[in-house]
Motif scaffolding. Structure first.
Motif, PDB file in Angstrom:
ATOM      1  N   TRP A  40       0.860  -1.174   0.000  1.00 56.88           N
ATOM      2  CA  TRP A  40       0.000   0.000   0.000  1.00 56.88           C
ATOM      3  C   TRP A  40       0.904   1.234   0.000  1.00 56.88           C
ATOM      4  O   TRP A  40       1.710   1.401   0.903  1.00 56.88           O
ATOM      5  N   TYR A  41       0.757   2.077  -1.016  1.00 57.27           N
ATOM      6  CA  TYR A  41       1.518   3.323  -1.087  1.00 57.27           C
ATOM      7  C   TYR A  41       0.823   4.373  -0.227  1.00 57.27           C
ATOM      8  O   TYR A  41      -0.390   4.561  -0.332  1.00 57.27           O
ATOM      9  N   VAL A  42       1.586   5.052   0.612  1.00 58.72           N
ATOM     10  CA  VAL A  42       1.026   6.099   1.454  1.00 58.72           C
ATOM     11  C   VAL A  42       0.922   7.363   0.593  1.00 58.72           C
ATOM     12  O   VAL A  42       1.933   7.931   0.186  1.00 58.72           O
ATOM     13  N   ILE A  43      -0.296   7.767   0.317  1.00 55.59           N
ATOM     14  CA  ILE A  43      -0.568   8.928  -0.532  1.00 55.59           C
ATOM     15  C   ILE A  43      -0.559  10.211   0.296  1.00 55.59           C
ATOM     16  O   ILE A  43      -0.041  11.237  -0.131  1.00 55.59           O
ATOM     17  N   ALA A  44      -1.137  10.136   1.481  1.00 55.89           N
ATOM     18  CA  ALA A  44      -1.170  11.283   2.395  1.00 55.89           C
ATOM     19  C   ALA A  44      -1.309  10.753   3.809  1.00 55.89           C
ATOM     20  O   ALA A  44      -1.767   9.624   4.018  1.00 55.89           O
ATOM     21  N   HIS A  45      -0.918  11.575   4.768  1.00 57.72           N
ATOM     22  CA  HIS A  45      -1.018  11.151   6.160  1.00 57.72           C
ATOM     23  C   HIS A  45      -0.946  12.353   7.094  1.00 57.72           C
ATOM     24  O   HIS A  45      -0.492  13.419   6.708  1.00 57.72           O
ATOM     25  N   ILE A  46      -1.439  12.148   8.296  1.00 58.12           N
ATOM     26  CA  ILE A  46      -1.048  12.981   9.420  1.00 58.12           C
ATOM     27  C   ILE A  46      -0.002  12.105  10.094  1.00 58.12           C
ATOM     28  O   ILE A  46      -0.326  11.060  10.666  1.00 58.12           O
ATOM     29  N   PRO A  47       1.259  12.468   9.924  1.00 55.17           N
ATOM     30  CA  PRO A  47       2.340  11.534  10.220  1.00 55.17           C
ATOM     31  C   PRO A  47       2.723  11.409  11.691  1.00 55.17           C
ATOM     32  O   PRO A  47       2.588  12.345  12.465  1.00 55.17           O
ATOM     33  N   ASP A 134      -5.185  11.554  15.928  1.00 51.57           N
ATOM     34  CA  ASP A 134      -3.833  12.108  15.899  1.00 51.57           C
ATOM     35  C   ASP A 134      -3.057  11.691  14.653  1.00 51.57           C
ATOM     36  O   ASP A 134      -2.208  12.447  14.171  1.00 51.57           O
ATOM     37  N   TYR A 135      -3.326  10.520  14.131  1.00 54.70           N
ATOM     38  CA  TYR A 135      -2.668  10.024  12.921  1.00 54.70           C
ATOM     39  C   TYR A 135      -3.710   9.465  11.972  1.00 54.70           C
ATOM     40  O   TYR A 135      -4.715   8.903  12.406  1.00 54.70           O
ATOM     41  N   VAL A 136      -3.427   9.584  10.680  1.00 53.92           N
ATOM     42  CA  VAL A 136      -4.280   8.987   9.658  1.00 53.92           C
ATOM     43  C   VAL A 136      -3.409   8.690   8.446  1.00 53.92           C
ATOM     44  O   VAL A 136      -2.406   9.383   8.209  1.00 53.92           O
ATOM     45  N   TRP A 137      -3.771   7.641   7.713  1.00 47.18           N
ATOM     46  CA  TRP A 137      -3.032   7.254   6.513  1.00 47.18           C
ATOM     47  C   TRP A 137      -4.017   6.991   5.388  1.00 47.18           C
ATOM     48  O   TRP A 137      -4.908   6.154   5.514  1.00 47.18           O
ATOM     49  N   LEU A 138      -3.840   7.694   4.283  1.00 48.96           N
ATOM     50  CA  LEU A 138      -4.573   7.450   3.055  1.00 48.96           C
ATOM     51  C   LEU A 138      -3.627   6.665   2.169  1.00 48.96           C
ATOM     52  O   LEU A 138      -2.522   7.135   1.869  1.00 48.96           O
ATOM     53  N   MET A 139      -4.040   5.455   1.781  1.00 51.77           N
ATOM     54  CA  MET A 139      -3.144   4.586   1.023  1.00 51.77           C
ATOM     55  C   MET A 139      -3.845   4.042  -0.218  1.00 51.77           C
ATOM     56  O   MET A 139      -5.063   3.922  -0.260  1.00 51.77           O
ATOM     57  N   SER A 140      -3.010   3.682  -1.193  1.00 49.97           N
ATOM     58  CA  SER A 140      -3.492   3.165  -2.470  1.00 49.97           C
ATOM     59  C   SER A 140      -2.576   2.037  -2.933  1.00 49.97           C
ATOM     60  O   SER A 140      -1.404   1.983  -2.552  1.00 49.97           O
ATOM     61  N   ARG A 141      -3.101   1.172  -3.760  1.00 51.38           N
ATOM     62  CA  ARG A 141      -2.276   0.094  -4.324  1.00 51.38           C
ATOM     63  C   ARG A 141      -1.298   0.621  -5.372  1.00 51.38           C
ATOM     64  O   ARG A 141      -0.368  -0.084  -5.758  1.00 51.38           O
ATOM     65  N   THR A 142      -1.511   1.853  -5.828  1.00 52.67           N
ATOM     66  CA  THR A 142      -0.613   2.477  -6.806  1.00 52.67           C
ATOM     67  C   THR A 142      -0.014   3.744  -6.195  1.00 52.67           C
ATOM     68  O   THR A 142      -0.614   4.340  -5.290  1.00 52.67           O
TER      69      THR A 142
END
Length: 179
Positions: A40-47, A134-142
């Motif tokens: 899963w590629y991390v597209i955006a996050h609150i890191p 506090d943290y979030v991850w938006l992920m994609s297969r590409t």
């Protein structure tokens, strides 16, 4: 009351005060955990702290024979040319959650909350969050996501109660190769 009696009470009240006052974050209804495995590629996050300058961030999951999830997080710190860094937490699916809630262990015995809050029907995009927001991850297969999909995802993240001003889009060059 003696000092010996007050200190444990004070420590207990401080620990309770540090707990999350936020409402639980709603998980998806069900996750087919074997289907969720892979890159899963991390597209955006609150890191988290180690991710603040991540480039080419990729989260990889693999089922272990004991049912836990071996995770490998690969990223470059600060630029596309930086050496690849890795972290290897282990996930444990919480029983009774239909695969949507995990405990992610970086350091024994602490397991961080890891909740799959969005997952598209094709298992191509996901959002993982925490009740503390506090943290979030938006992920994609590409490694790339269309602007339309990104905007829909950020609207979902905002609706979950996250502060979008803290959201960081992760620079992706096409993926980090396994070192």
């Amino acid at each position: 009351m003696s000092v010996r009696a007050i200190v444990p009470l004070l420590l207990a009240s401080l620990m309770l005060g540090c707990g999350s006052n936020s409402r639980p974050i709603p998980p998806v209804a069900e996750v087919d955990v074997p289907r969720f495995m892979g890159d899963w590629y991390v597209i955006a996050h609150i890191p988290s702290r180690p991710e603040r300058e991540a480039f080419d961030a990729v989260e990889s999951y693999a089922l272990r024979p004991d049912g836990r999830i071996q995770t490998t997080f690969r990223y470059r710190k600060g630029s596309f040319e930086a050496p690849v860094k890795t972290m290897h937490p282990v996930g444990t699916v919480k029983s009774g959650t239909n695969g949507a809630e995990w405990g992610m262990q970086f350091i024994w015995p602490i397991k961080a909350e890891y909740v799959i809050v969005y997952l598209d029907a094709d298992y191509q995009q996901t959002i993982v969050g925490r009740s503390k927001r506090d943290y979030v991850w938006l992920m994609s297969r590409t490694p790339k996501m269309s602007d339309a999909d990104y905007n829909k995802a950020t609207a979902r993240i905002a609706a979950l109660g996250y502060d979008l001003s803290k959201l960081r889009r992760v620079p992706q060059s096409g993926g980090v190769k396994q070192p």
